[in-house]
Design a protein around this motif. Structure first.
Motif, PDB file in Angstrom:
ATOM      1  N   LYS A 202       0.985  -1.333   0.174  1.00  0.00           N
ATOM      2  CA  LYS A 202      -0.138  -0.130   0.034  1.00  0.00           C
ATOM      3  C   LYS A 202       0.720   1.268   0.101  1.00  0.00           C
ATOM      4  O   LYS A 202       0.372   2.437  -0.191  1.00  0.00           O
ATOM      5  CB  LYS A 202      -0.850   0.089   1.085  1.00  0.00           C
ATOM      6  N   LEU A 203       2.091   0.900   0.369  1.00  0.00           N
ATOM      7  CA  LEU A 203       3.082   2.250   0.374  1.00  0.00           C
ATOM      8  C   LEU A 203       3.494   2.710  -1.066  1.00  0.00           C
ATOM      9  O   LEU A 203       4.143   1.876  -1.764  1.00  0.00           O
ATOM     10  CB  LEU A 203       4.101   2.120   1.303  1.00  0.00           C
ATOM     11  N   ASP A 204       3.655   3.952  -1.329  1.00  0.00           N
ATOM     12  CA  ASP A 204       4.303   4.561  -2.295  1.00  0.00           C
ATOM     13  C   ASP A 204       5.505   5.099  -1.920  1.00  0.00           C
ATOM     14  O   ASP A 204       5.232   6.313  -0.847  1.00  0.00           O
ATOM     15  CB  ASP A 204       3.310   5.478  -3.066  1.00  0.00           C
ATOM     16  N   PHE A 205       6.423   4.914  -2.215  1.00  0.00           N
ATOM     17  CA  PHE A 205       7.666   5.300  -1.701  1.00  0.00           C
ATOM     18  C   PHE A 205       8.247   6.823  -2.456  1.00  0.00           C
ATOM     19  O   PHE A 205       9.167   7.373  -1.927  1.00  0.00           O
ATOM     20  CB  PHE A 205       8.861   4.524  -1.472  1.00  0.00           C
ATOM     21  N   SER A 206       7.437   7.161  -3.261  1.00  0.00           N
ATOM     22  CA  SER A 206       7.633   8.436  -4.019  1.00  0.00           C
ATOM     23  C   SER A 206       9.131   8.744  -4.412  1.00  0.00           C
ATOM     24  O   SER A 206       9.551   9.832  -4.386  1.00  0.00           O
ATOM     25  CB  SER A 206       7.157   9.655  -3.172  1.00  0.00           C
ATOM     26  N   GLU A 207       9.719   7.670  -4.934  1.00  0.00           N
ATOM     27  CA  GLU A 207      11.033   7.957  -5.586  1.00  0.00           C
ATOM     28  C   GLU A 207      10.925   8.516  -6.850  1.00  0.00           C
ATOM     29  O   GLU A 207       9.883   9.003  -7.387  1.00  0.00           O
ATOM     30  CB  GLU A 207      11.715   6.722  -5.935  1.00  0.00           C
ATOM     31  N   PHE A 208      12.187   9.234  -7.384  1.00  0.00           N
ATOM     32  CA  PHE A 208      12.076  10.116  -8.497  1.00  0.00           C
ATOM     33  C   PHE A 208      13.433   9.735  -9.285  1.00  0.00           C
ATOM     34  O   PHE A 208      14.348   9.589  -8.705  1.00  0.00           O
ATOM     35  CB  PHE A 208      11.876  11.686  -8.267  1.00  0.00           C
ATOM     36  N   SER A 209      13.521  10.207 -10.193  1.00  0.00           N
ATOM     37  CA  SER A 209      14.589  10.008 -11.312  1.00  0.00           C
ATOM     38  C   SER A 209      15.261  11.165 -11.679  1.00  0.00           C
ATOM     39  O   SER A 209      16.437  11.063 -12.211  1.00  0.00           O
ATOM     40  CB  SER A 209      14.029   9.387 -12.524  1.00  0.00           C
ATOM     41  N   SER A 210      14.794  12.359 -11.432  1.00  0.00           N
ATOM     42  CA  SER A 210      15.147  13.465 -11.768  1.00  0.00           C
ATOM     43  C   SER A 210      15.058  14.429 -10.770  1.00  0.00           C
ATOM     44  O   SER A 210      13.959  14.783 -10.488  1.00  0.00           O
ATOM     45  CB  SER A 210      14.577  14.082 -13.058  1.00  0.00           C
ATOM     46  N   LEU A 211      16.089  15.209 -10.274  1.00  0.00           N
ATOM     47  CA  LEU A 211      16.044  16.242  -9.166  1.00  0.00           C
ATOM     48  C   LEU A 211      15.073  17.516  -9.754  1.00  0.00           C
ATOM     49  O   LEU A 211      14.033  17.812  -9.205  1.00  0.00           O
ATOM     50  CB  LEU A 211      17.342  16.742  -8.801  1.00  0.00           C
ATOM     51  N   GLU A 212      15.443  18.054 -10.812  1.00  0.00           N
ATOM     52  CA  GLU A 212      14.802  19.083 -11.344  1.00  0.00           C
ATOM     53  C   GLU A 212      13.257  18.557 -11.643  1.00  0.00           C
ATOM     54  O   GLU A 212      12.261  19.624 -11.444  1.00  0.00           O
ATOM     55  CB  GLU A 212      15.537  19.471 -12.552  1.00  0.00           C
ATOM     56  N   GLU A 213      12.782  17.597 -12.020  1.00  0.00           N
ATOM     57  CA  GLU A 213      11.632  17.279 -12.687  1.00  0.00           C
ATOM     58  C   GLU A 213      10.627  16.904 -11.289  1.00  0.00           C
ATOM     59  O   GLU A 213       9.596  17.488 -11.181  1.00  0.00           O
ATOM     60  CB  GLU A 213      11.614  16.078 -13.519  1.00  0.00           C
ATOM     61  N   SER A 214      11.240  16.358 -10.126  1.00  0.00           N
ATOM     62  CA  SER A 214      10.628  16.281  -8.906  1.00  0.00           C
ATOM     63  C   SER A 214      10.465  17.500  -8.291  1.00  0.00           C
ATOM     64  O   SER A 214       9.259  17.721  -7.932  1.00  0.00           O
ATOM     65  CB  SER A 214      11.484  15.357  -7.943  1.00  0.00           C
ATOM     66  N   VAL A 215      11.284  18.736  -8.285  1.00  0.00           N
ATOM     67  CA  VAL A 215      10.878  19.844  -7.699  1.00  0.00           C
ATOM     68  C   VAL A 215       9.901  20.357  -8.693  1.00  0.00           C
ATOM     69  O   VAL A 215       8.968  21.113  -7.994  1.00  0.00           O
ATOM     70  CB  VAL A 215      12.311  20.754  -7.746  1.00  0.00           C
ATOM     71  N   LYS A 216       9.900  20.402  -9.955  1.00  0.00           N
ATOM     72  CA  LYS A 216       8.823  21.277 -10.777  1.00  0.00           C
ATOM     73  C   LYS A 216       7.639  20.414 -10.456  1.00  0.00           C
ATOM     74  O   LYS A 216       6.376  21.010 -10.303  1.00  0.00           O
ATOM     75  CB  LYS A 216       9.117  20.679 -12.038  1.00  0.00           C
ATOM     76  N   ALA A 217       7.539  19.111 -10.403  1.00  0.00           N
ATOM     77  CA  ALA A 217       6.206  18.273 -10.022  1.00  0.00           C
ATOM     78  C   ALA A 217       5.678  18.836  -8.783  1.00  0.00           C
ATOM     79  O   ALA A 217       4.419  18.826  -8.548  1.00  0.00           O
ATOM     80  CB  ALA A 217       6.360  16.772  -9.914  1.00  0.00           C
ATOM     81  N   ASP A 218       6.445  18.818  -7.501  1.00  0.00           N
ATOM     82  CA  ASP A 218       5.898  19.319  -6.330  1.00  0.00           C
ATOM     83  C   ASP A 218       5.591  20.590  -6.126  1.00  0.00           C
ATOM     84  O   ASP A 218       4.472  21.126  -5.770  1.00  0.00           O
ATOM     85  CB  ASP A 218       7.230  19.350  -5.366  1.00  0.00           C
ATOM     86  N   ILE A 219       6.275  21.601  -7.043  1.00  0.00           N
ATOM     87  CA  ILE A 219       5.730  23.103  -7.160  1.00  0.00           C
ATOM     88  C   ILE A 219       4.295  23.090  -7.892  1.00  0.00           C
ATOM     89  O   ILE A 219       3.385  23.652  -7.353  1.00  0.00           O
ATOM     90  CB  ILE A 219       6.615  23.917  -7.770  1.00  0.00           C
ATOM     91  N   GLN A 220       4.132  22.139  -8.999  1.00  0.00           N
ATOM     92  CA  GLN A 220       2.768  22.175  -9.543  1.00  0.00           C
ATOM     93  C   GLN A 220       1.544  21.471  -8.523  1.00  0.00           C
ATOM     94  O   GLN A 220       0.528  22.014  -8.573  1.00  0.00           O
ATOM     95  CB  GLN A 220       3.005  21.380 -10.702  1.00  0.00           C
ATOM     96  N   PHE A 221       2.113  20.537  -7.990  1.00  0.00           N
ATOM     97  CA  PHE A 221       1.244  19.671  -6.906  1.00  0.00           C
ATOM     98  C   PHE A 221       0.810  21.019  -5.839  1.00  0.00           C
ATOM     99  O   PHE A 221      -0.383  21.085  -5.676  1.00  0.00           O
ATOM    100  CB  PHE A 221       1.917  18.946  -6.192  1.00  0.00           C
ATOM    101  N   LEU A 222       1.612  21.745  -5.408  1.00  0.00           N
ATOM    102  CA  LEU A 222       1.198  22.805  -4.314  1.00  0.00           C
ATOM    103  C   LEU A 222       0.495  23.968  -5.018  1.00  0.00           C
ATOM    104  O   LEU A 222      -0.508  24.179  -4.353  1.00  0.00           O
ATOM    105  CB  LEU A 222       2.382  23.080  -3.500  1.00  0.00           C
ATOM    106  N   LYS A 223       0.985  24.290  -6.165  1.00  0.00           N
ATOM    107  CA  LYS A 223       0.107  25.625  -6.768  1.00  0.00           C
ATOM    108  C   LYS A 223      -1.241  24.846  -7.091  1.00  0.00           C
ATOM    109  O   LYS A 223      -2.175  25.702  -7.137  1.00  0.00           O
ATOM    110  CB  LYS A 223       0.961  26.159  -7.936  1.00  0.00           C
ATOM    111  N   GLY A 224      -1.340  23.664  -7.539  1.00  0.00           N
ATOM    112  CA  GLY A 224      -2.679  23.327  -7.730  1.00  0.00           C
ATOM    113  C   GLY A 224      -3.550  22.797  -6.795  1.00  0.00           C
ATOM    114  O   GLY A 224      -4.766  22.401  -6.952  1.00  0.00           O
ATOM    115  N   ASN A 225      -3.069  22.841  -5.500  1.00  0.00           N
ATOM    116  CA  ASN A 225      -3.695  22.200  -4.348  1.00  0.00           C
ATOM    117  C   ASN A 225      -4.601  23.450  -3.725  1.00  0.00           C
ATOM    118  O   ASN A 225      -3.989  24.466  -3.208  1.00  0.00           O
ATOM    119  CB  ASN A 225      -2.890  21.660  -3.277  1.00  0.00           C
ATOM    120  N   PRO A 226      -5.926  23.193  -3.759  1.00  0.00           N
ATOM    121  CA  PRO A 226      -6.785  24.150  -3.155  1.00  0.00           C
ATOM    122  C   PRO A 226      -6.749  24.357  -1.415  1.00  0.00           C
ATOM    123  O   PRO A 226      -6.980  25.424  -0.977  1.00  0.00           O
ATOM    124  CB  PRO A 226      -8.223  23.544  -3.082  1.00  0.00           C
ATOM    125  N   LEU A 227      -5.786  23.608  -0.874  1.00  0.00           N
ATOM    126  CA  LEU A 227      -5.599  23.852   0.416  1.00  0.00           C
ATOM    127  C   LEU A 227      -4.275  24.687   0.699  1.00  0.00           C
ATOM    128  O   LEU A 227      -4.049  25.222   1.660  1.00  0.00           O
ATOM    129  CB  LEU A 227      -5.034  22.420   1.261  1.00  0.00           C
TER     130      LEU A 227
END
Length: 175
Positions: free
Chosen positions: A121-146
């Motif tokens: 059930k665990l997603d360990f949230s690994e990533f293959s690119s530092l730059e892309e992981s940063v971008k994905a997290d920023i997009q996640f936060l900017k798109g999160n209504p909370l």
């Protein structure tokens, strides 16, 4: 000796010169910093911040999704108005997949169905690119209504070999 064996004596040294008891609960710079739990990362000194300046939210890889609960509390109850995603070179999250971790855990507990079920059930949230992981997290936060809509969110990468930090060029994302 275990690591905790010197906690009391080391703390006595620390407490003997401690002068930060006056710091307020809300961070002075209204900053929430999401970073990795890696022992080589000490974001306050690496970014010129002091105790009391920022909330430092840590987890394996500094993953924003895993930090959301803390970010919400930081913003709504403690007044932070800026978020920085702070990744680092040489991160262990670049070195495995979730399935590899699951396999190691299952092999450590052979025949234990409860462990196998829990780890699946665990997603360990690994990533293959530092730059892309940063971008994905920023997009996640900017798109999160909370996350407060007006929050500046930036991405940074720290080089564990040189001690230098740079802003991730893909972190300039607008809502």
């Amino acid at each position: 000796m275990s690591a905790h064996g010197s906690f009391v004596s080391d703390n006595e040294k620390y407490a003997s010169t401690f002068d930060k008891g006056h710091l307020a609960i809300p961070p002075a710079k209204k900053l929430a910093l999401v970073t990795c739990m890696d022992a080589r990362v000490e974001p306050l000194s690496q970014l010129g911040l002091n105790l009391g300046d920022a909330h430092v939210i840590r987890n394996a890889g500094g993953i924003a999704q895993e930090s959301l609960r803390s970010i919400v509390i930081s913003q709504y109850l403690l007044g932070t108005r800026e978020i920085a995603i702070f990744r680092h070179t040489g991160c262990g999250m670049l070195t495995f997949t979730s399935e590899q971790v699951r396999k190691v855990i299952r092999e450590t507990h052979p025949g234990n169905d409860a462990v196998a079920h829990a780890v699946d059930k665990l997603d360990f949230s690994e990533f293959s690119s530092l730059e892309e992981s940063v971008k994905a997290d920023i997009q996640f936060l900017k798109g999160n209504p909370l996350v407060l809509k007006e929050t500046p969110i930036t991405g940074w990468i720290y080089d564990v070999k040189t001690g230098k930090v740079w802003q991730n060029s893909s972190s300039k994302i607008t809502r």
